[in-house]
Design a protein around this motif. Structure first.
Motif, short mmCIF file in Angstrom:
data_model
loop_
_atom_site.label_atom_id
_atom_site.label_comp_id
_atom_site.label_asym_id
_atom_site.label_seq_id
_atom_site.Cartn_x
_atom_site.Cartn_y
_atom_site.Cartn_z
N MET A 189 31.90 19.68 -2.53
CA MET A 189 32.19 20.65 -1.36
C MET A 189 32.25 22.35 -2.00
O MET A 189 32.54 22.98 -1.31
CB MET A 189 33.78 20.34 -1.46
N GLN A 190 31.44 22.35 -3.14
CA GLN A 190 31.29 23.84 -3.70
C GLN A 190 30.58 24.61 -2.47
O GLN A 190 29.44 24.13 -2.03
CB GLN A 190 30.74 23.71 -5.01
N GLU A 191 30.82 25.84 -2.38
CA GLU A 191 30.13 26.67 -1.47
C GLU A 191 28.68 26.75 -1.51
O GLU A 191 28.17 26.53 -0.61
CB GLU A 191 30.92 27.97 -1.58
N LEU A 208 37.68 21.17 3.33
CA LEU A 208 37.08 21.85 2.45
C LEU A 208 37.70 23.03 1.61
O LEU A 208 38.66 23.46 2.32
CB LEU A 208 35.66 22.44 3.11
N VAL A 212 27.63 18.87 8.17
CA VAL A 212 28.31 18.80 6.80
C VAL A 212 28.99 17.57 6.68
O VAL A 212 29.16 17.07 5.67
CB VAL A 212 29.64 19.83 7.22
N LEU A 247 26.88 23.20 -0.89
CA LEU A 247 27.39 22.53 0.27
C LEU A 247 26.48 23.27 1.36
O LEU A 247 25.74 22.73 2.24
CB LEU A 247 28.64 22.62 0.51
N VAL A 248 26.69 24.81 1.26
CA VAL A 248 25.85 25.45 2.23
C VAL A 248 24.33 25.34 2.02
O VAL A 248 23.51 25.16 3.12
CB VAL A 248 25.73 26.90 2.26
N SER A 306 36.57 29.00 0.79
CA SER A 306 35.35 29.61 0.55
C SER A 306 34.37 28.98 1.48
O SER A 306 33.21 29.65 2.19
CB SER A 306 35.01 30.27 -0.75
N SER A 307 34.20 27.60 1.27
CA SER A 307 33.26 26.73 2.04
C SER A 307 33.57 26.72 3.36
O SER A 307 32.60 26.69 4.35
CB SER A 307 33.34 25.48 1.37
N ARG A 337 32.24 29.79 5.09
CA ARG A 337 30.72 29.52 5.34
C ARG A 337 30.43 28.84 6.55
O ARG A 337 29.14 29.10 7.22
CB ARG A 337 30.20 29.35 4.08
N CYS A 364 37.30 25.34 -5.92
CA CYS A 364 36.18 25.47 -6.63
C CYS A 364 35.92 26.80 -6.74
O CYS A 364 36.53 27.64 -6.46
CB CYS A 364 35.12 24.94 -5.54
#
Length: 508
Positions: free
Chosen positions: A342-344, A283, A306, A347-348, A286-287, A290, A69
């Motif tokens: 699943m993009q950082e 994931l 998550v 998702l966060v 990067s995810s 985080r 991503c």
């Protein structure tokens, strides 16, 4: 890297081309390149002739991660500001945890700076405290031969852990050797538990951010405090958490819950790897980082959130369910999740906003535990209670706890000159005048330090523990208080110089 003790003795190689025996056997053999394509990609890339292979900022070979991503790039100025804030927290960790834990949580949600992530994980998990309380313990475990049945299984798993990361891509490289050491040490540390395959990716992620000894103690904290019972033989804890996740899903996404119920899909079919590996194999990287930042701060609640977010966005709408008419299609949908969810950043944000608390998890845990006992009897695994995050672990740490403060690497004698000073140091003028007035009035100097001296002493006390201050030589101590002022002044300057030495916790 510690050298191998060579105490395991010779054993015949295991099947499947796995490495056998001791850590010496992890060295690449002459025919390794012919038998295993990954062995030539090496963490020691130049030695293997692949210096031109490009590595991304996480250490992975470019192009090996598949559909990665888009990364959330933090402006350099913002990153430097975050580093400065985190350095301040790490230098005064106990005070921050006691009074400003909410601020730590918010900063973990924003993401720990990459240069400080490894040390922050150690402080958050309590691994730093465990290491200080057990000096030399890891070396002792590392020198132990270990149980051969666990060593064989560990060796077979080494090449499967992030094979396209520069640390682990080379068979017999330093990454695989450290991974072997950490996992073997845990089997010696907890022989009743031994080794579980899901521990390998957890340990590998830790090794990407810290040395083997620190990674070992963080692994101990994850297995005993964050996810107790997950890696036991019967996997009862993970089964129980699967039921908890499924029950919470009914409140978060009734449509996804109904579909999974109709298809009679057991939670273990999709959540086992998610939870036991803390999403490190699910994931984008990067995810993953985080999620781990928040996980170390807030505990297993983040893992549940998550999982619920992924289920909600994968199965929580009629459009998504059109492609999931059967059990097989549904499982495949959960195994090949959309990169968007699943993009950082997405998702966060979803994880932070999802209203699932520790209290809800524990209430549901009691309900599912009662049902388990009614249908299956008592749990065979007697693990310690789960602790929800860094603050709970800090409060539950038994016995005397060393203060987490940096120890200065450079210690100056009391009479040493500070950098940039000329000639013999003199006490402040204001201090001399006050001492002269006090001497005329009382005929002797008062032992009580002046306000300026008290300030210096307080500053020095915040930066180092009492045992870090150079002790005075009892042979040269003057019993008369009249001559103590120059010595006290030099001693205070020494303490002030100690505060300027940021040894461990200002290293980037």
């Amino acid at each position: 890297m510690a050298k191998s003790p060579g105490e395991n003795g010779p054993r015949s190689p295991a099947t499947g081309g796995s490495l056998s025996g001791t850590r010496e056997s992890l060295a690449p053999g002459p025919d390794t390149a012919a038998t295993d394509e990954l062995s030539s990609l090496g963490s020691d890339s130049e030695a293997n002739g692949f210096a031109e292979r490009r590595i991304d900022k996480f250490g992975f070979i470019v192009g090996s991660q598949g559909a990665e991503c888009a990364l959330e790039e933090v402006p350099l100025e913002v990153l430097r500001q975050r580093e400065s804030k985190w350095l301040d927290m790490l230098n005064n960790w106990d005070k921050w945890m006691a009074k400003k834990h909410k601020k730590i949580r918010l900063r973990c949600q924003k993401g720990i700076p990459p240069s400080l992530r490894g040390r922050a994980w150690q402080y958050l998990s309590g691994g730093k405290v465990k290491l200080q309380q057990n000096p030399g313990k890891f070396d002792e475990l590392d020198m132990s031969p270990g149980d051969s049945k666990w060593l064989d299984v560990i060796e077979r798993d080494l090449h499967r852990q992030f094979p396209f990361h520069e640390m682990f891509v080379s068979r017999g490289g330093h990454g695989q050797q450290d991974l072997f050491r950490v996992l073997k040490a845990y089997t010696v540390y907890r022989p009743e538990e031994g080794y579980c395959q899901a521990q390998a990716p957890i340990a590998a992620v830790l090794l990407m951010h810290m040395p083997a000894e620190q990674a070992f103690w963080c692994l101990v904290q994850i297995c005993e405090k964050y996810l107790p019972g997950y890696y036991s033989e019967k996997l009862e804890a993970i089964q129980l958490d699967g039921e908890i996740l499924f029950s919470l899903l009914q409140k978060v996404s009734p449509m996804a819950h109904k579909h999974l119920s109709q298809q009679k899909i057991d939670p273990l079919l999709y959540m086992t790897e998610w939870f036991m590996c803390a999403f490190s194999r699910t994931l984008p990287w990067s995810s993953v980082l985080r999620v781990w930042d928040m996980f170390f701060c807030e505990g297993v609640k983040i893992i549940f959130r998550v999982g619920l977010v992924l289920l909600k966005h994968a199965l929580g709408s009629p459009e998504k369910l059109k492609a999931c008419q059967g059990q097989y299609e549904t499982i495949e949908q959960l195994r090949s999740l959309s990169p968007k969810i699943m993009q950082e950043a997405f998702l966060v944000q979803e994880v932070v906003e999802l209203p699932v608390t520790e209290r809800q998890i524990e209430r549901e845990h009691l309900i599912q535990l009662r049902r388990w006992q009614e249908t299956r009897g008592e749990l065979q695994c007697r693990s310690s209670p789960r602790l929800h995050g860094a603050k709970a672990i800090l409060e539950a740490e038994p016995g005397p706890r060393p203060t987490l403060q940096p120890s200065p690497s450079i210690r100056l004698p009391p009479d040493a000159l500070l950098p940039g000073s000329k000639g013999k140091p003199k006490p402040p003028k204001q201090t001399q005048k006050e001492q002269q007035k006090q001497g005329k009035a009382s005929g002797q100097l008062d032992k009580t330090p002046t306000p300026s001296q008290a300030t210096v002493v307080a500053a020095a006390g915040d930066a180092c523990s009492p045992h870090d201050v150079p002790p005075q030589d009892p042979v040269h101590q003057d019993p008369a208080p009249q001559n103590s002022a120059p010595q006290d002044s030099a001693h205070h300057r020494s303490q002030e110089s100690l505060t300027s030495q940021e040894s461990e916790d200002t290293y980037l």
